[in-house]
Design a protein around this motif. Sequence first.
Motif, mmCIF file in Angstrom:
data_model
loop_
_atom_site.group_PDB
_atom_site.id
_atom_site.type_symbol
_atom_site.label_atom_id
_atom_site.label_comp_id
_atom_site.label_asym_id
_atom_site.label_seq_id
_atom_site.Cartn_x
_atom_site.Cartn_y
_atom_site.Cartn_z
ATOM 1 N N GLY A 1 55.309 14.444 -35.381
ATOM 2 C CA GLY A 1 55.224 15.040 -34.051
ATOM 3 C C GLY A 1 53.764 15.325 -33.749
ATOM 4 N N MET A 2 53.295 14.846 -32.621
ATOM 5 C CA MET A 2 51.864 14.949 -32.332
ATOM 6 C C MET A 2 51.601 15.789 -31.091
ATOM 7 S SD MET A 2 49.111 11.879 -31.665
ATOM 8 C CE MET A 2 49.303 11.285 -33.339
ATOM 9 N N HIS B 1 54.668 19.768 -42.733
ATOM 10 C CA HIS B 1 53.302 19.536 -43.167
ATOM 11 C C HIS B 1 52.419 19.435 -41.920
ATOM 12 C CE1 HIS B 1 54.915 18.977 -47.144
ATOM 13 N NE2 HIS B 1 55.716 18.017 -46.706
ATOM 14 N N VAL B 2 51.157 19.768 -42.085
ATOM 15 C CA VAL B 2 50.298 19.801 -40.893
ATOM 16 C C VAL B 2 48.946 19.136 -41.145
ATOM 17 C CG1 VAL B 2 51.330 21.859 -39.843
ATOM 18 C CG2 VAL B 2 49.498 22.119 -41.523
ATOM 19 N N VAL B 3 48.492 18.427 -40.115
ATOM 20 C CA VAL B 3 47.101 17.955 -40.078
ATOM 21 C C VAL B 3 46.541 18.454 -38.753
ATOM 22 C CG1 VAL B 3 47.865 15.704 -39.198
ATOM 23 C CG2 VAL B 3 45.549 15.977 -40.095
ATOM 24 N N HIS C 1 45.878 9.103 -47.058
ATOM 25 C CA HIS C 1 45.671 10.089 -48.119
ATOM 26 C C HIS C 1 46.655 11.251 -47.968
ATOM 27 C CE1 HIS C 1 43.422 12.475 -51.076
ATOM 28 N NE2 HIS C 1 43.536 13.499 -50.236
ATOM 29 N N LEU C 2 46.831 11.706 -46.747
ATOM 30 C CA LEU C 2 47.743 12.821 -46.513
ATOM 31 C C LEU C 2 49.177 12.430 -46.838
ATOM 32 C CD1 LEU C 2 48.448 15.639 -45.463
ATOM 33 C CD2 LEU C 2 48.475 14.682 -43.139
ATOM 34 N N LEU C 3 49.573 11.256 -46.400
ATOM 35 C CA LEU C 3 50.952 10.827 -46.670
ATOM 36 C C LEU C 3 51.179 10.673 -48.173
ATOM 37 C CD1 LEU C 3 51.739 8.303 -43.786
ATOM 38 C CD2 LEU C 3 52.062 10.793 -43.882
ATOM 39 N N LEU D 1 55.960 15.981 -40.200
ATOM 40 C CA LEU D 1 54.509 16.162 -40.172
ATOM 41 C C LEU D 1 54.087 16.483 -38.750
ATOM 42 C CD1 LEU D 1 51.596 15.924 -41.270
ATOM 43 C CD2 LEU D 1 51.751 13.459 -40.882
ATOM 44 N N PHE D 2 53.394 17.613 -38.615
ATOM 45 C CA PHE D 2 52.887 18.010 -37.299
ATOM 46 C C PHE D 2 51.406 17.659 -37.236
ATOM 47 C CE2 PHE D 2 50.910 21.291 -34.546
ATOM 48 C CZ PHE D 2 51.539 20.952 -33.349
#
Lengths: 369, 369, 369, 369
Positions: free
Chosen positions: C8-9, C100-102, C323-325, C77-78
């Motif tokens: 979700g972005m 999870h967040v970026v 990298h995050l995934l 993932l947000f």
Amino acid sequence: MSETIGVGMLGYAFMGRAHANAYKTLAYMTWPPPLAPELVSIAGRDADAVSDAATRFGFAEHTTDWRTLIADDRVGLFDNSGPNGLHGEPTIAAARAGKHVVCEKPLGRDGAEAHEIWQQVAAAGVKHMCAFNYRFVPAVRLAREIVRSGELGEIHHFRASYLQDWGAAESDAWRFDRAAAGSGALGDLGSHIVDLARYLVGEIATVSAHVATFWPDRSVDDAFEAAVTFDTGAVGTLEASRFATGRKNALRWELNGARGSLAFELERLNELEVYMTDSRPAAAAQGFRRVLVSEAEHPFIAHWWPPGHIIGWEHTFVHELHHLLTAIRDDAPVGPDGADFEDGYRAAEVCDAVVASAQSGERVTVAYR
Amino acid sequence: MSETIGVGMLGYAFMGRAHANAYKTLAYMTWPPPLAPELVSIAGRDADAVSDAATRFGFAEHTTDWRTLIADDRVGLFDNSGPNGLHGEPTIAAARAGKHVVCEKPLGRDGAEAHEIWQQVAAAGVKHMCAFNYRFVPAVRLAREIVRSGELGEIHHFRASYLQDWGAAESDAWRFDRAAAGSGALGDLGSHIVDLARYLVGEIATVSAHVATFWPDRSVDDAFEAAVTFDTGAVGTLEASRFATGRKNALRWELNGARGSLAFELERLNELEVYMTDSRPAAAAQGFRRVLVSEAEHPFIAHWWPPGHIIGWEHTFVHELHHLLTAIRDDAPVGPDGADFEDGYRAAEVCDAVVASAQSGERVTVAYR
Amino acid sequence: MSETIGVGMLGYAFMGRAHANAYKTLAYMTWPPPLAPELVSIAGRDADAVSDAATRFGFAEHTTDWRTLIADDRVGLFDNSGPNGLHGEPTIAAARAGKHVVCEKPLGRDGAEAHEIWQQVAAAGVKHMCAFNYRFVPAVRLAREIVRSGELGEIHHFRASYLQDWGAAESDAWRFDRAAAGSGALGDLGSHIVDLARYLVGEIATVSAHVATFWPDRSVDDAFEAAVTFDTGAVGTLEASRFATGRKNALRWELNGARGSLAFELERLNELEVYMTDSRPAAAAQGFRRVLVSEAEHPFIAHWWPPGHIIGWEHTFVHELHHLLTAIRDDAPVGPDGADFEDGYRAAEVCDAVVASAQSGERVTVAYR
Amino acid sequence: MSETIGVGMLGYAFMGRAHANAYKTLAYMTWPPPLAPELVSIAGRDADAVSDAATRFGFAEHTTDWRTLIADDRVGLFDNSGPNGLHGEPTIAAARAGKHVVCEKPLGRDGAEAHEIWQQVAAAGVKHMCAFNYRFVPAVRLAREIVRSGELGEIHHFRASYLQDWGAAESDAWRFDRAAAGSGALGDLGSHIVDLARYLVGEIATVSAHVATFWPDRSVDDAFEAAVTFDTGAVGTLEASRFATGRKNALRWELNGARGSLAFELERLNELEVYMTDSRPAAAAQGFRRVLVSEAEHPFIAHWWPPGHIIGWEHTFVHELHHLLTAIRDDAPVGPDGADFEDGYRAAEVCDAVVASAQSGERVTVAYR
């Protein structure tokens, strides 16, 4: 104290200034000099100009007749910085009079003339140097040392171009006249890269070339383009032009060996680009490195300044004439580090092959006499 | 023919060699020279070395006591190329004796000493020049001309660094001794970029700085870092170091104006990078251009060679001393094109502010006496 | 086949486009991907624009209320690509909802906000990444590997600047508003070089800084300049500006160690300059080498093309999100190779120290909460 | 919403990956796309590999028989990314089946084959593009625009080299086999610079060339060198090699006109060097400028990122296929901005002339059928 040598110079224009400056500078910057140059006399066609040049550069005398220099016993070294058409007769006369000689490039206006000059001068038993001054760029000398060390492996390629952009200007008329100059960009610029090709790689075997004159009513070439092969099996391109807008004095070359490569450009003459496949720290950090050729252990730099304090174009003449004076003092050969008249001749022969290929449309094998 | 001026020089090391070469070269390359230098006498502490230097560079006499030069009526110009600790007393004595003076940078070991030298010398009424030779790099002079033309608009930024890498070496011991040198990288390298900041942008208003000594038991700094503001409102950074591995003589600066920018690096001193928002042919072709500052119309180049035949670091001294001799001949001021002792003093005051900020941890306003 | 993760972005502008492109590209270029991203939903304030973005990038749904994403169970993932002022609340809410967040940089508008975001998100136990994407430039990663190998010896210097020139333009209004952005060039550009300083050298100990606003009526900074010291004893400068005419995206840094140096510029991001004192073939051939970081063994390049086929700026996001995934899939930490929210916080604290030093005029010690 | 077009692709290796990535990327980065590509089916010889490629890139189907693609009515565009020996038959078959075609370079293994492909496909009345992707580098397109504007004046020189260094490696065996590849460096690399020569300057009139094979037992060339003339009167050199150690993907060219010059190198593909004799601010500030071709007004950049955020090699395919899809949608010609099969043929004919000149030792006039 160094012994002295008397210098008689023909020509006071661009090259004359560069040579005169070099004699004066080497006398104290390369200390002690191999021989201390005494500027005995300078010859030129314009009486006022040659008088002024003598005053300016400290020549004891001046003359409008170069034969005066030949007849002068004080002259031990005859420096021919005159135009191409005046290379032959005065240089041969000087040598026959027992004077060592240095002559600007191109040695002759064609291979035949250059051969004659070489043969006559060599027969006289004096030292002879053809002023291919770019052999004396520290970065070029370092390049030669790396090539000869074998670190690069077999050389596959050499490509060079010498580009300037004043071909549409109206300057230096003799340079555009075939009778006076022999050729245009070919002899003026091309001979330099031919010499460097020979110096760094080896003899050129064949040329497949084209020559162009862009300017109407001009009797010499403005540019040439050539595909070349070397005796060693290396292949490459050579090119020179006076019509490369924006390129001022852009002599560039690159050579590629099996294990490394080198690249150079004269407008940044203090730098050599070096690529080595086994360079440290690791394979992941390989790349062309910019070597600032200004360390004390680099060729010629011990005469000059600390690292990074760069030298200029004119310094190549200091190195070159220092080399010649050393050869004279030691009765040592000018070559292979310096170019002698055989090198001057061989470059002329390659230039002739370029013209022949351009005219015939055929690949021409360079044939030395 | 030019009139002559007698030169007495203190120092025969790195700077002495550079100045001596410049006097000899300008005599014929800047033709006719404004005044023809006569190398009267050279002073230095080591009798053998100074004797050798005199022979080498053609000084008529030599001495181990600089007072001999001051007492010599033939000396019209006193050239102080000695170490920092010997800048003050001899230079002041020479000026009081009516000799024009040129002194290497930094003028004094701190602002107080520099101020005293300036005041005393100015009171003597002679010409005085502080040898910030990088004002005489053709590309730097061109930069100043562009800035002053207003083409760049208001200047927002100036950033400069002067990086070398020999700080871990054991050379030139006096340069690492506070009593002899005053400071380390700050005075030796930093003073140059402070002078260029002032020359190109204007007076520095404040400094927020840090000073570092990496080497144990060393009494001078190895590096400094500063954020600075200018009276004009411009802001930037200044930095010098002797521990920047791989950087040999890397003086670099960049300035950004509202309508254009300039950038320079001393290891490629023949080039100036120029960006203009209104450059031709079109907005789509804007970019930093590499100007090869070697055309006849470029500053100082008329003395030298055709376009693209680059000059070296040493040539800056030729231009600088030519400028001084012209000022002497014409009774004209050394500034603002050249740096006089006021400039030498002002640079020292900025360096003092760097030290004060580093010690106090506070932003320091540069206060001139 | 890879497992999937729903994304979700928040945000569809510059950063939203870059992140969306990265998710789509990593799905096939990093093969097999660690997790296959499913673009579940995108949120933004303008209904038409967010609808268009959803269609364009292939999000299944779109919304003008970011809370919809938080409530959506399909979102694992947000991705917060929104403006600075929208970093805190949505990111914390997402983490509390177990996603999870970026989050784009700067993490918060100041250190306090960034600290709060970090603490709240860390407490939620999810993976968190602050999008300092320049850690994922292959050349930067290679630099880090070389530094950590110890080959450079002790690091003495780090200097970085991030220069752009659009500060006088009227674009992206929120970036010039303190309430929305927190700061100007400092948080936008400066935070990147602060992160790289920490990534490549270590924690910043002190800053002595100045901040400038050139444009009237602007509530944020246009530039900052800082002298900094590191915990390790290294010293250097940091600078960012939106008024460096001609510099488009000029993030540059250089670090100098006792045995070597590295240099980088983002406009040529495929290259790393490497200097090593013990490089082969010989001391005479040392220099900064241009490593074209495009070989299969270089970081991240195995995903891409053969040597010399360069990648672009956008690829850094592919590497970063890959990298995050991977961290999510393996339940592995995001740091130290990637930046997590602690890194985002620490960069913000250094930026706060810059502001504090600029305001107080004093050297400020960076104090983490 | 854009209409769709079904794509059938032959080949999943290097070029297949590049094309597939381009179709996927253009679908959202060039928004709205001229036609939305649907990846219908992919063909390749290795069943497992082609199955994996289909999964990876999202092709709905896969096959080991390219004829399946031809027979598939959903396929509107046949993309031939296979090896050279598979260019002819499948491409002609696709065109005869009414599908538009794009084929990798070189179009045929020699001029005769390329001619046949062109003739057959043109007769079918479909759109055809030869994938000379470097026409779609923004800097190359900008160069073409500048040349065509006439600002450079008459073009005198074009010199180009395409250098790589993997020729001694054992990779991609078909590229070293004459039956499969037709030629070595000549067709693989040389065809690119021949196309750029034609694109930027005009038709090549004559070639005087040499071809070299350094590696034993290899049936194709490792390098070629050529002096060339153009119909316009321009002259220059062309060269390609797989034995230029340290040069990874070094396609470089320079052209010199009467009033300006341009230079490019592919390893820095975001930059174009531009020299103009009438550039502002003044004659004293002329020089080659580094144009960072990343502004919104530059060719293709509107699809991407803000200034200075550089793109990579792969983006050229996005631009290229976007161009082809636009031509298909609008029933517009592929040329002259893109290369069609006539361009593919003409490049092959020039390459044949290189071989003929190398074999005969004579200057060869390029003769089109």
